[in-house]
Scaffold this motif. Structure first.
Motif, PDB file in Angstrom:
ATOM      1  N   THR A 151      12.140   5.069 -11.177  1.00  0.00           N
ATOM      2  CA  THR A 151      11.650   3.698 -11.097  1.00  0.00           C
ATOM      3  C   THR A 151      10.139   3.632 -11.283  1.00  0.00           C
ATOM      4  O   THR A 151       9.423   4.592 -11.007  1.00  0.00           O
ATOM      5  CB  THR A 151      11.998   3.069  -9.732  1.00  0.00           C
ATOM      6  OG1 THR A 151      11.430   3.870  -8.694  1.00  0.00           O
ATOM      7  CG2 THR A 151      13.502   2.980  -9.529  1.00  0.00           C
ATOM      8  N   SER A 152       9.692   2.469 -11.741  1.00  0.00           N
ATOM      9  CA  SER A 152       8.253   2.211 -11.839  1.00  0.00           C
ATOM     10  C   SER A 152       7.724   1.946 -10.430  1.00  0.00           C
ATOM     11  O   SER A 152       8.502   1.792  -9.472  1.00  0.00           O
ATOM     12  CB  SER A 152       7.988   1.001 -12.730  1.00  0.00           C
ATOM     13  OG  SER A 152       8.515  -0.166 -12.110  1.00  0.00           O
ATOM     14  N   ALA A 153       6.405   1.859 -10.307  1.00  0.00           N
ATOM     15  CA  ALA A 153       5.797   1.574  -9.004  1.00  0.00           C
ATOM     16  C   ALA A 153       6.274   0.229  -8.459  1.00  0.00           C
ATOM     17  O   ALA A 153       6.341   0.033  -7.244  1.00  0.00           O
ATOM     18  CB  ALA A 153       4.276   1.608  -9.113  1.00  0.00           C
ATOM     19  N   THR A 207      14.381  10.005  -1.663  1.00  0.00           N
ATOM     20  CA  THR A 207      13.547   9.240  -2.585  1.00  0.00           C
ATOM     21  C   THR A 207      12.143   9.822  -2.528  1.00  0.00           C
ATOM     22  O   THR A 207      11.604  10.057  -1.442  1.00  0.00           O
ATOM     23  CB  THR A 207      13.537   7.745  -2.206  1.00  0.00           C
ATOM     24  OG1 THR A 207      14.875   7.254  -2.290  1.00  0.00           O
ATOM     25  CG2 THR A 207      12.648   6.950  -3.150  1.00  0.00           C
ATOM     26  N   THR A 256       8.036   9.777  -4.346  1.00  0.00           N
ATOM     27  CA  THR A 256       7.037   9.079  -5.161  1.00  0.00           C
ATOM     28  C   THR A 256       6.155  10.157  -5.786  1.00  0.00           C
ATOM     29  O   THR A 256       5.737  11.098  -5.109  1.00  0.00           O
ATOM     30  CB  THR A 256       6.178   8.132  -4.289  1.00  0.00           C
ATOM     31  OG1 THR A 256       7.045   7.176  -3.681  1.00  0.00           O
ATOM     32  CG2 THR A 256       5.144   7.408  -5.135  1.00  0.00           C
ATOM     33  N   LYS A 277       2.705  10.963  -8.088  1.00  0.00           N
ATOM     34  CA  LYS A 277       1.443  10.533  -8.711  1.00  0.00           C
ATOM     35  C   LYS A 277       1.520  10.898 -10.194  1.00  0.00           C
ATOM     36  O   LYS A 277       2.302  11.779 -10.571  1.00  0.00           O
ATOM     37  CB  LYS A 277       0.271  11.246  -8.054  1.00  0.00           C
ATOM     38  CG  LYS A 277       0.058  10.872  -6.595  1.00  0.00           C
ATOM     39  CD  LYS A 277      -1.145  11.615  -6.050  1.00  0.00           C
ATOM     40  CE  LYS A 277      -1.390  11.444  -4.590  1.00  0.00           C
ATOM     41  NZ  LYS A 277      -1.293  10.192  -3.979  1.00  0.00           N
ATOM     42  N   GLU A 302       2.319   5.843 -11.527  1.00  0.00           N
ATOM     43  CA  GLU A 302       3.033   6.411 -10.389  1.00  0.00           C
ATOM     44  C   GLU A 302       4.495   6.006 -10.549  1.00  0.00           C
ATOM     45  O   GLU A 302       4.788   4.877 -10.925  1.00  0.00           O
ATOM     46  CB  GLU A 302       2.469   5.827  -9.100  1.00  0.00           C
ATOM     47  CG  GLU A 302       3.028   6.443  -7.849  1.00  0.00           C
ATOM     48  CD  GLU A 302       2.333   5.925  -6.606  1.00  0.00           C
ATOM     49  OE1 GLU A 302       2.880   4.988  -5.975  1.00  0.00           O
ATOM     50  OE2 GLU A 302       1.252   6.460  -6.274  1.00  0.00           O
ATOM     51  N   GLY A 311       8.729   6.476  -9.016  1.00  0.00           N
ATOM     52  CA  GLY A 311       9.604   6.861  -7.926  1.00  0.00           C
ATOM     53  C   GLY A 311      10.852   7.511  -8.491  1.00  0.00           C
ATOM     54  O   GLY A 311      11.228   7.269  -9.640  1.00  0.00           O
ATOM     55  N   SER A 325      14.811   8.461  -6.980  1.00  0.00           N
ATOM     56  CA  SER A 325      15.833   8.614  -5.948  1.00  0.00           C
ATOM     57  C   SER A 325      16.859   9.589  -6.485  1.00  0.00           C
ATOM     58  O   SER A 325      17.306   9.444  -7.625  1.00  0.00           O
ATOM     59  CB  SER A 325      16.509   7.277  -5.653  1.00  0.00           C
ATOM     60  OG  SER A 325      15.564   6.369  -5.145  1.00  0.00           O
TER      61      SER A 325
END
Length: 166
Positions: free
Chosen positions: A16-18, A59, A61, A63, A130, A132, A134
């Motif tokens: 996913t996008s930020a 999940t 995140t 950088k 950035e 994400g 999952s």
């Protein structure tokens, strides 16, 4: 079994996008299988997966440096001028190139070298972002000897031997 360097891992995932928009999902492309420690997926993923068990959902995140890199750190390549669209080229001009597998990459002019050559940065479309991810660990197993030798997971069985002549 826990994920460790050299084990074969199967994951379902959403990238996913930020802002939470799904960029890629295994719901469409199917689960991925790879050898832990050399997945080549997202730079920071392997380290985050180590020690997880089958059935674990997590999940993460990432950088930009851990994911698809930065524009400033993108690799460069020298191309013949004729490989780019006609017209004036100046540093900073951008073009999209098809990679042949349905994916694209952004080319950013870094330097024009006379009339014959142009140095471009090869920029991933998600560079400087950035993201994400999952994941659901669907399976973990020991690598076979053939996989260990190849340094990668082998998800399709080898072809059968040719029929005996006789």
């Amino acid at each position: 079994m826990k994920i460790a360097e050299g084990t074969v891992v199967t994951l379902s995932y959403d990238i996913t996008s930020a802002s939470g928009e799904i960029i890629e999902t295994s719901d469409i492309s199917g689960p991925i299988t790879f050898m832990a420690g050399s997945s080549g997926l997202i730079r920071g993923l392997d380290a985050r997966l180590m020690g997880l068990d089958e059935g674990t959902e997590k999940t993460f995140t990432f950088k930009p440096e851990e994911a698809f890199g930065t524009i400033a750190g993108a690799p460069t390549k020298t191309l013949a001028r004729k490989e780019l669209p006609e017209g004036d080229l100046e540093p900073g001009a951008t073009f999209e190139a098809n990679l042949g597998n349905g994916q694209t990459i952004k080319l950013v002019v870094h330097e024009v070298q006379g009339d014959d050559a142009v140095v471009v940065k090869l920029v991933h479309p998600l560079a400087d972002q950035e993201i994400g991810m999952s994941v659901n660990v669907l399976g973990v197993r020991e690598a076979t000897s053939a996989e260990k030798s190849a340094g990668k997971a082998m998800t399709a069985p080898p072809p059968p031997p040719p029929p005996a002549k006789g």
